[in-house]
Design a protein around this motif. Structure first.
Motif, mmCIF file in Angstrom:
data_model
loop_
_atom_site.group_PDB
_atom_site.id
_atom_site.type_symbol
_atom_site.label_atom_id
_atom_site.label_comp_id
_atom_site.label_asym_id
_atom_site.label_seq_id
_atom_site.Cartn_x
_atom_site.Cartn_y
_atom_site.Cartn_z
ATOM 1 N N ILE A 202 0.859 -1.185 0.000
ATOM 2 C CA ILE A 202 0.000 0.000 0.000
ATOM 3 C C ILE A 202 0.892 1.231 0.000
ATOM 4 N N ALA A 203 0.672 2.132 -0.951
ATOM 5 C CA ALA A 203 1.428 3.385 -1.009
ATOM 6 C C ALA A 203 0.443 4.543 -0.960
ATOM 7 N N GLU A 216 1.870 -4.901 -9.981
ATOM 8 C CA GLU A 216 1.828 -6.308 -10.355
ATOM 9 C C GLU A 216 1.601 -7.188 -9.132
ATOM 10 N N THR A 217 0.774 -8.222 -9.280
ATOM 11 C CA THR A 217 0.567 -9.251 -8.276
ATOM 12 C C THR A 217 0.288 -10.569 -8.986
ATOM 13 N N VAL A 218 0.371 -11.650 -8.249
ATOM 14 C CA VAL A 218 -0.005 -12.958 -8.787
ATOM 15 C C VAL A 218 -1.291 -13.435 -8.125
ATOM 16 N N ASN A 219 -1.327 -13.380 -6.788
ATOM 17 C CA ASN A 219 -2.511 -13.795 -6.037
ATOM 18 C C ASN A 219 -3.012 -12.604 -5.230
ATOM 19 N N GLY A 220 -3.812 -11.772 -5.869
ATOM 20 C CA GLY A 220 -4.310 -10.572 -5.219
ATOM 21 C C GLY A 220 -4.959 -9.661 -6.233
ATOM 22 N N SER A 221 -5.230 -8.425 -5.837
ATOM 23 C CA SER A 221 -5.901 -7.467 -6.710
ATOM 24 C C SER A 221 -5.103 -6.175 -6.771
ATOM 25 N N LEU A 222 -5.422 -5.336 -7.756
ATOM 26 C CA LEU A 222 -4.808 -4.032 -7.946
ATOM 27 C C LEU A 222 -5.871 -2.963 -7.820
ATOM 28 N N SER A 223 -5.540 -1.848 -7.161
ATOM 29 C CA SER A 223 -6.495 -0.748 -7.072
ATOM 30 C C SER A 223 -5.746 0.570 -6.957
ATOM 31 N N SER A 224 -6.404 1.670 -7.408
ATOM 32 C CA SER A 224 -5.794 2.995 -7.380
ATOM 33 C C SER A 224 -6.845 4.063 -7.177
ATOM 34 N N ASP A 225 -6.569 5.000 -6.269
ATOM 35 C CA ASP A 225 -7.405 6.189 -6.125
ATOM 36 C C ASP A 225 -7.101 7.228 -7.196
ATOM 37 N N PHE A 226 -5.938 7.126 -7.828
ATOM 38 C CA PHE A 226 -5.515 8.089 -8.840
ATOM 39 C C PHE A 226 -6.125 7.713 -10.193
ATOM 40 N N PRO A 236 -6.076 -8.101 -14.869
ATOM 41 C CA PRO A 236 -6.373 -7.887 -13.441
ATOM 42 C C PRO A 236 -5.153 -7.971 -12.541
ATOM 43 N N LYS A 237 -4.041 -8.501 -13.056
ATOM 44 C CA LYS A 237 -2.881 -8.749 -12.208
ATOM 45 C C LYS A 237 -1.680 -7.867 -12.532
ATOM 46 N N HIS A 238 -1.718 -7.151 -13.633
ATOM 47 C CA HIS A 238 -0.560 -6.367 -14.032
ATOM 48 C C HIS A 238 -1.017 -5.191 -14.875
ATOM 49 N N LEU A 239 -0.493 -4.012 -14.568
ATOM 50 C CA LEU A 239 -0.808 -2.862 -15.419
ATOM 51 C C LEU A 239 0.334 -1.877 -15.432
ATOM 52 N N ARG A 240 0.420 -1.173 -16.543
ATOM 53 C CA ARG A 240 1.305 -0.015 -16.690
ATOM 54 C C ARG A 240 0.429 1.172 -17.006
ATOM 55 N N ALA A 241 0.702 2.300 -16.363
ATOM 56 C CA ALA A 241 -0.167 3.469 -16.540
ATOM 57 C C ALA A 241 0.625 4.734 -16.214
ATOM 58 N N THR A 242 0.035 5.862 -16.583
ATOM 59 C CA THR A 242 0.593 7.178 -16.271
ATOM 60 C C THR A 242 -0.329 7.891 -15.314
ATOM 61 N N GLY A 257 -0.669 -11.192 -2.373
ATOM 62 C CA GLY A 257 -1.203 -10.011 -1.716
ATOM 63 C C GLY A 257 -1.723 -9.018 -2.728
ATOM 64 N N SER A 258 -2.376 -7.995 -2.240
ATOM 65 C CA SER A 258 -2.942 -6.958 -3.097
ATOM 66 C C SER A 258 -2.018 -5.752 -3.158
ATOM 67 N N VAL A 259 -2.226 -4.927 -4.177
ATOM 68 C CA VAL A 259 -1.451 -3.703 -4.376
ATOM 69 C C VAL A 259 -2.436 -2.541 -4.452
ATOM 70 N N GLU A 260 -2.179 -1.499 -3.641
ATOM 71 C CA GLU A 260 -3.073 -0.344 -3.612
ATOM 72 C C GLU A 260 -2.281 0.961 -3.702
ATOM 73 N N LEU A 261 -2.775 1.872 -4.529
ATOM 74 C CA LEU A 261 -2.291 3.246 -4.570
ATOM 75 C C LEU A 261 -3.370 4.127 -3.961
ATOM 76 N N ARG A 262 -3.032 4.852 -2.907
ATOM 77 C CA ARG A 262 -4.016 5.704 -2.227
ATOM 78 C C ARG A 262 -3.598 7.161 -2.343
ATOM 79 N N LYS A 263 -4.580 8.001 -2.651
ATOM 80 C CA LYS A 263 -4.321 9.435 -2.816
ATOM 81 C C LYS A 263 -4.596 10.150 -1.487
ATOM 82 N N LEU A 264 -3.587 10.905 -1.009
ATOM 83 C CA LEU A 264 -3.774 11.699 0.196
ATOM 84 C C LEU A 264 -4.570 12.953 -0.130
ATOM 85 N N GLN A 265 -5.452 13.317 0.752
ATOM 86 C CA GLN A 265 -6.286 14.502 0.541
ATOM 87 C C GLN A 265 -5.627 15.732 1.165
#
Length: 265
Positions: A202-203, A216-226, A236-242, A257-265
């Motif tokens: 989680i970042a 990237e993950t193998v057994n988990g999910s990806l999510s982003s607030d951005f 569902p397991k790998h992405l490249r983005a800007t 595990g899962s990977v999350e990008l969280r946006k600070l307010q």
């Protein structure tokens, strides 16, 4: 997952012995250790361990301090010693398990002969002044860094990492454990990477983030607030983005595990 294999190899190579310049002990009281002193803003405080965790808190004033405490059931605590190494304005504090172990600002160097030392572990508590950079590393133990206001490096093998700073960057790697990092502000354009094998990543990053991101993950999910401008094939397991205008490379990866990008307010 080439980069995760690279991280695991690097963790192993970090144990290879290198040449060590002069060290000195300070404040070693047998089963506890205390060091304190002034470190200018922008300098490094390195704290290196082998068995045990490291907690970092904000210092009340301008002086840094490191407290180490041994714990054991079957081992002999006398086998573990503390050393302090100074290089310019940077300070390195280490717990060493064998006579041939060494430590300096480049890391912990061991021949690995620790099987006779039982279950002795050391827990470090660090109080960090504003503006001082911290480099915390262990092998068996978790890292909890909550008082930083400058650059952070956090590395372990068996343990979780939680690291937050007012002014990034934060760099964090483990193998068996989760990673959670937070940067209230992020300056410069250095690449950032967070990797584990068993655990989530989680970042939490500033809203005004510009980065080229790979998740990237193998057994988990990806999510982003951005909002993401995705490039290439979407899976569902790998992405490249800007994010934003792009720029620095931001990589987050795990296997279980899962990977999350969280946006600070």
């Amino acid at each position: 997952m080439r980069s995760m294999l690279t991280a695991a190899v690097a963790a192993t190579l970090a144990m290879v012995p290198l040449c060590l310049r002069a060290q000195s002990t300070s404040g070693d009281n047998g089963n506890t250790f205390d060091w304190s002193g002034s470190i200018p803003a922008g300098s490094w405080l390195h704290v290196k361990n082998l068995n045990g965790g490291i907690d970092v808190e904000r210092a009340a004033g301008a002086e840094a301090s490191v407290h180490g405490e041994k714990s054991w059931r079957r081992g002999d605590p006398r086998d573990v010693r503390f050393v302090v190494f100074k290089s310019g304005s940077d300070v390195t504090v280490c717990a060493l398990w064998s006579e041939d172990d060494t430590c300096d600002e480049e890391g912990y160097h061991s021949h690995g002969h620790h099987e006779d030392h039982g279950d002795v572990s050391v827990h470090f508590t660090v109080r960090l002044p504003k503006g001082v950079r911290v480099d915390a590393g262990t092998v068996n133990g978790s890292l909890d860094i909550q008082g930083a206001d400058a650059e952070v490096v956090a590395e372990t093998v068996n343990g979780r990492i939680e690291a937050a700073t007012g002014h990034g960057p934060v760099r964090a790697h483990t193998v068996n454990g989760s990673i959670r990092v937070r940067m209230d502000e992020l300056t410069g354009d250095e690449d950032l990477a967070y990797s584990t094998v068993n655990g989530s990543v989680i970042a939490e990053l500033p809203a005004a983030l510009d980065a080229d991101v790979e998740m990237e993950t193998v057994n988990g999910s990806l999510s982003s607030d951005f909002p993401l401008s995705v490039s290439g094939r979407i899976t569902p397991k790998h992405l490249r983005a800007t994010i934003g205008h792009g720029g620095r490379r931001l990589r987050l990866e795990t296997v279980n595990g899962s990977v999350e990008l969280r946006k600070l307010q």
